[in-house]
Design an enzyme around this catalytic site. Structure first.
Site, PDB file in Angstrom:
ATOM      1  N   CYS A   1       1.068  -0.970   0.214  1.00  0.00           N
ATOM      2  CA  CYS A   1       0.286   0.126  -0.295  1.00  0.00           C
ATOM      3  C   CYS A   1       0.773   0.907   0.467  1.00  0.00           C
ATOM      4  CB  CYS A   1      -0.377  -0.114   0.901  1.00  0.00           C
ATOM      5  SG  CYS A   1      -2.504   1.433   0.803  1.00  0.00           S
TER       6      CYS A   1
ATOM      7  N   HIS B   1      -3.027  -5.546   1.125  1.00  0.00           N
ATOM      8  CA  HIS B   1      -2.520  -5.603   2.117  1.00  0.00           C
ATOM      9  C   HIS B   1      -2.763  -6.777   2.500  1.00  0.00           C
ATOM     10  CE1 HIS B   1      -1.830  -1.601   4.397  1.00  0.00           C
ATOM     11  NE2 HIS B   1      -2.935  -1.425   3.702  1.00  0.00           N
TER      12      HIS B   1
ATOM     13  N   GLU C   1      -0.560  -8.886   4.369  1.00  0.00           N
ATOM     14  CA  GLU C   1      -1.021  -9.124   6.080  1.00  0.00           C
ATOM     15  C   GLU C   1      -2.043  -9.894   6.034  1.00  0.00           C
ATOM     16  OE1 GLU C   1      -0.576  -5.515   6.295  1.00  0.00           O
ATOM     17  OE2 GLU C   1      -0.419  -6.307   4.093  1.00  0.00           O
TER      18      GLU C   1
END
Length: 261
Positions: free
Chosen positions: A135, A234, A236
């Protein structure tokens, strides 16, 4: 693996705990060791094998030769009709107050983090250190390479409404001959979206390897480095998706190969 490569994960001094924990878990699952790097704890003494530039505050537009847009300017650019502008004038103070109250980072940016991460990205590219930008991290990679950013993406969303969700509610198309597509193993990929900004002018040495339907750039990779990838989403926050975990596995594998050189 005989040892776990050491992966630096950047973040802000205040806030960002959820992103750090999610990134730590993803790196651990991939076979690496994660260490948190912030402006107050730059961990310059460590010999990193790989680097993740995480998400967070907007990149300072001064770094790419622009002035900072106010929230009101963003409204006027996105809503040109008089009635909508008047509505924006009424809503603007409320949104400004909410952003000041609820954000874990200053909405006007994080100059100390900008400075730290610029240096880390330059060093990673100079040393061909495996690098993943997430990002804000992708946006800063682009700026370091001489590119610029859209400070607001409202104009892209007339037919495709802006989606902000930690869930994979957007779909991006991947370039057929890209490293990213090889890693993710698919032509089209569902992703999440927590961003307000995006790549405008592409930086030197970078190529676009993913877009969403409205044309917004969703991923870039460096054409002259073994593993230097930036994604607008994202990964993660998508531990249930094997394709997204593969991004961290590829980073750790590249870092392990770097250790052996």
């Amino acid at each position: 693996m005989s040892s776990r490569p050491l992966i630096g994960v950047t973040g802000p001094d205040r806030g960002g705990l959820a992103a750090w924990m999610a990134s730590w878990f993803a790196v651990r699952r991939a076979g690496g060791r994660a260490v948190r790097i912030t402006p107050r704890r730059p961990r310059a003494e460590l010999k990193l094998d790989g680097l993740i530039i995480g998400g967070g505050a907007d990149v300072d537009p001064v770094l790419y030769g622009a002035h900072r847009h106010t929230l009101l300017e963003d409204y006027e650019a996105a809503e040109p009709r008089l009635g909508q502008r008047l509505l924006g004038l009424l809503v603007y103070p409320l949104l400004w107050a909410l952003r000041r109250t609820l954000l874990t980072h200053a909405p006007e940016g994080d100059a100390d983090r900008d400075h730290l991460e610029q240096a880390l990205i330059r060093d990673a590219l100079d040393r061909d250190l495996p690098l993943l930008g997430i990002c804000r991290g992708m946006q800063l990679m682009n700026v370091v390479c001489g590119g610029s950013l859209h400070q607001g993406l409202e104009g892209f969303h007339e037919e495709h409404p802006q989606i902000r969700s930690v869930l994979p509610r957007k779909t991006v198309a991947l370039a057929p001959d890209s490293v990213l597509r090889q890693i993710l193993g698919c032509e089209r990929c569902p992703v999440n979206a927590l961003h307000d900004q995006g790549v405008d002018r592409l930086g030197e040495g970078l190529r676009v390897v993913a877009r969403e339907a409205n044309g917004v750039i969703q991923a870039v990779e460096h054409t002259e480095r073994r593993y230097a990838i930036g994604v607008q989403w994202h990964p993660e926050y998508l531990p249930q998706k094997r394709s997204q975990q593969a991004l961290f596995r590829a980073l750790v594998d590249a870092a392990h190969q770097k250790c052996e050189v």
